[in-house]
Design a protein around this motif. Sequence first.
Motif, PDB file in Angstrom:
ATOM      1  N   MET A   1       0.853  -1.261   0.071  1.00 23.56           N
ATOM      2  CA  MET A   1      -0.239   0.120  -0.119  1.00 23.56           C
ATOM      3  C   MET A   1       0.795   1.263  -0.053  1.00 23.56           C
ATOM      4  O   MET A   1       1.946   1.390   0.730  1.00 23.56           O
ATOM      5  N   GLU A   2       0.414   2.321  -1.022  1.00 30.02           N
ATOM      6  CA  GLU A   2       1.283   3.346  -0.876  1.00 30.02           C
ATOM      7  C   GLU A   2       0.484   4.786  -0.460  1.00 30.02           C
ATOM      8  O   GLU A   2      -0.458   4.856  -0.874  1.00 30.02           O
ATOM      9  N   ILE A   3       1.032   5.057   0.724  1.00 25.27           N
ATOM     10  CA  ILE A   3      -0.015   5.974   1.277  1.00 25.27           C
ATOM     11  C   ILE A   3       0.539   7.575   0.662  1.00 25.27           C
ATOM     12  O   ILE A   3       1.788   7.838   0.627  1.00 25.27           O
ATOM     13  N   ILE A   4      -0.443   8.179   0.065  1.00 24.03           N
ATOM     14  CA  ILE A   4      -0.006   9.358  -0.465  1.00 24.03           C
ATOM     15  C   ILE A   4      -0.523  10.788   0.483  1.00 24.03           C
ATOM     16  O   ILE A   4      -0.005  11.738   0.049  1.00 24.03           O
ATOM     17  N   ALA A   5      -1.531  10.516   1.392  1.00 21.41           N
ATOM     18  CA  ALA A   5      -1.957  11.545   2.217  1.00 21.41           C
ATOM     19  C   ALA A   5      -2.460  10.994   3.373  1.00 21.41           C
ATOM     20  O   ALA A   5      -2.701   9.729   3.511  1.00 21.41           O
ATOM     21  N   ARG A   6      -2.392  11.925   4.371  1.00 19.79           N
ATOM     22  CA  ARG A   6      -3.072  11.610   5.631  1.00 19.79           C
ATOM     23  C   ARG A   6      -4.116  12.577   5.924  1.00 19.79           C
ATOM     24  O   ARG A   6      -3.957  13.786   5.654  1.00 19.79           O
ATOM     25  N   GLN A   7      -5.322  12.014   6.699  1.00 21.34           N
ATOM     26  CA  GLN A   7      -6.433  12.993   7.022  1.00 21.34           C
ATOM     27  C   GLN A   7      -6.591  12.867   8.454  1.00 21.34           C
ATOM     28  O   GLN A   7      -6.816  11.793   9.024  1.00 21.34           O
ATOM     29  N   LEU A   8      -6.897  13.896   9.210  1.00 21.70           N
ATOM     30  CA  LEU A   8      -7.032  14.125  10.699  1.00 21.70           C
ATOM     31  C   LEU A   8      -8.330  14.828  10.859  1.00 21.70           C
ATOM     32  O   LEU A   8      -8.469  15.851  10.399  1.00 21.70           O
ATOM     33  N   THR A   9      -9.433  14.063  11.366  1.00 23.85           N
ATOM     34  CA  THR A   9     -10.591  15.078  11.491  1.00 23.85           C
ATOM     35  C   THR A   9     -10.676  14.958  13.208  1.00 23.85           C
ATOM     36  O   THR A   9     -10.713  14.024  13.565  1.00 23.85           O
ATOM     37  N   ILE A  10     -11.109  16.026  13.898  1.00 23.73           N
ATOM     38  CA  ILE A  10     -11.418  16.208  15.161  1.00 23.73           C
ATOM     39  C   ILE A  10     -12.495  17.071  15.452  1.00 23.73           C
ATOM     40  O   ILE A  10     -13.026  18.155  14.677  1.00 23.73           O
ATOM     41  N   ASP A  11     -13.139  16.537  16.462  1.00 24.13           N
ATOM     42  CA  ASP A  11     -14.339  17.383  16.883  1.00 24.13           C
ATOM     43  C   ASP A  11     -13.963  17.585  18.367  1.00 24.13           C
ATOM     44  O   ASP A  11     -13.535  16.915  19.348  1.00 24.13           O
ATOM     45  N   PHE A  12     -14.044  19.110  18.676  1.00 25.28           N
ATOM     46  CA  PHE A  12     -13.861  19.554  19.849  1.00 25.28           C
ATOM     47  C   PHE A  12     -15.035  19.698  20.530  1.00 25.28           C
ATOM     48  O   PHE A  12     -15.830  20.741  20.106  1.00 25.28           O
ATOM     49  N   TYR A  13     -15.273  19.131  21.716  1.00 25.64           N
ATOM     50  CA  TYR A  13     -16.763  19.527  22.588  1.00 25.64           C
ATOM     51  C   TYR A  13     -16.634  20.294  23.926  1.00 25.64           C
ATOM     52  O   TYR A  13     -15.706  20.294  24.529  1.00 25.64           O
ATOM     53  N   ASN A  14     -17.736  21.307  23.868  1.00 26.90           N
ATOM     54  CA  ASN A  14     -17.672  21.950  25.013  1.00 26.90           C
ATOM     55  C   ASN A  14     -16.655  22.838  25.205  1.00 26.90           C
ATOM     56  O   ASN A  14     -15.923  22.936  26.290  1.00 26.90           O
ATOM     57  N   CYS A  15     -16.259  23.549  24.401  1.00 21.17           N
ATOM     58  CA  CYS A  15     -14.982  24.538  24.457  1.00 21.17           C
ATOM     59  C   CYS A  15     -15.061  25.512  25.459  1.00 21.17           C
ATOM     60  O   CYS A  15     -15.956  26.041  25.342  1.00 21.17           O
ATOM     61  N   SER A  16     -14.111  25.763  26.220  1.00 19.91           N
ATOM     62  CA  SER A  16     -14.212  26.901  27.464  1.00 19.91           C
ATOM     63  C   SER A  16     -13.567  27.937  27.054  1.00 19.91           C
ATOM     64  O   SER A  16     -13.584  28.915  27.999  1.00 19.91           O
ATOM     65  N   THR A 104     -10.220  11.250  14.518  1.00 19.91           N
ATOM     66  CA  THR A 104     -10.259  10.060  13.472  1.00 19.91           C
ATOM     67  C   THR A 104      -9.294  10.472  12.389  1.00 19.91           C
ATOM     68  O   THR A 104      -9.003  11.579  11.782  1.00 19.91           O
ATOM     69  N   PHE A 105      -8.280   9.284  12.365  1.00 19.04           N
ATOM     70  CA  PHE A 105      -7.182   9.504  11.647  1.00 19.04           C
ATOM     71  C   PHE A 105      -7.259   8.577  10.398  1.00 19.04           C
ATOM     72  O   PHE A 105      -7.496   7.255  10.529  1.00 19.04           O
ATOM     73  N   LEU A 106      -7.204   9.072   9.010  1.00 13.05           N
ATOM     74  CA  LEU A 106      -7.355   8.085   7.902  1.00 13.05           C
ATOM     75  C   LEU A 106      -5.828   8.122   6.952  1.00 13.05           C
ATOM     76  O   LEU A 106      -5.469   9.331   7.187  1.00 13.05           O
ATOM     77  N   LYS A 107      -5.715   7.065   6.433  1.00 10.73           N
ATOM     78  CA  LYS A 107      -4.454   6.953   5.695  1.00 10.73           C
ATOM     79  C   LYS A 107      -5.138   7.026   4.217  1.00 10.73           C
ATOM     80  O   LYS A 107      -6.090   6.098   3.857  1.00 10.73           O
ATOM     81  N   ARG A 108      -4.807   7.941   3.231  1.00  7.98           N
ATOM     82  CA  ARG A 108      -5.339   8.115   2.025  1.00  7.98           C
ATOM     83  C   ARG A 108      -4.241   7.688   0.943  1.00  7.98           C
ATOM     84  O   ARG A 108      -2.945   7.785   0.885  1.00  7.98           O
ATOM     85  N   GLY A 109      -4.620   6.839  -0.104  1.00 13.23           N
ATOM     86  CA  GLY A 109      -3.718   6.503  -1.075  1.00 13.23           C
ATOM     87  C   GLY A 109      -3.983   5.277  -2.037  1.00 13.23           C
ATOM     88  O   GLY A 109      -5.145   4.807  -1.962  1.00 13.23           O
ATOM     89  N   ASP A 110      -3.082   4.628  -2.610  1.00 16.89           N
ATOM     90  CA  ASP A 110      -3.222   3.576  -3.355  1.00 16.89           C
ATOM     91  C   ASP A 110      -3.104   2.457  -2.439  1.00 16.89           C
ATOM     92  O   ASP A 110      -1.990   2.000  -1.895  1.00 16.89           O
ATOM     93  N   PHE A 111      -4.215   1.727  -2.452  1.00 13.47           N
ATOM     94  CA  PHE A 111      -4.266   0.556  -1.479  1.00 13.47           C
ATOM     95  C   PHE A 111      -3.970  -0.921  -2.227  1.00 13.47           C
ATOM     96  O   PHE A 111      -4.175  -1.901  -1.472  1.00 13.47           O
ATOM     97  N   GLY A 112      -3.486  -0.514  -3.441  1.00 10.21           N
ATOM     98  CA  GLY A 112      -3.056  -1.862  -4.292  1.00 10.21           C
ATOM     99  C   GLY A 112      -4.286  -2.529  -4.739  1.00 10.21           C
ATOM    100  O   GLY A 112      -5.224  -2.115  -5.535  1.00 10.21           O
TER     101      GLY A 112
END
Length: 148
Positions: A1-16, A104-112
């Motif tokens: 698998m060739e990873i060409i990108a990474r994506q991180l999505t974050i939800d921040f709840y009840n920010c003070s 949530t962390f995602l690896k993006r790219g060519d998964f073969g």
Amino acid sequence: MEIIARQLTIDFYNCSTKLLDDIDALKNVLRNSINNPPDLQSAVIADGHISIIGAFADGHIAVHVYTELKYAAVDIFTCSDDTDPEILSKELRKFLKPDKIKSTFLKRGDFGQQKDMKPKIKTRVAPLRKIKSTGAKVIKKLVARDNR
């Protein structure tokens, strides 16, 4: 698998933080946390909904802040192996001061082969303090906005 990108999505709840609606302060956090600072565009979408989007040399970032809900949603996409989206995540955490974080962390790219294309998702939920049903408030707010 060739990873060409990474994506991180974050939800921040009840920010003070009291600076949740301060667009310039949030932009400064983003600029100071990225080696090649992006050109950031911001807009107030609706009352209490702020959007900041920026493209940089090896990716992009999108931040949506719902001030009434004390909630922020962040998407960090990077096309480089030497860029660590966790650094930006930590700086945003310091600034927003949330009770709970879901990332949530995602690896993006060519998964073969096609059988390998099912994305491998790593999700982490970290409660920092007691949360007051912010997730339900976000859903209600989005439904109400769509019904206008």
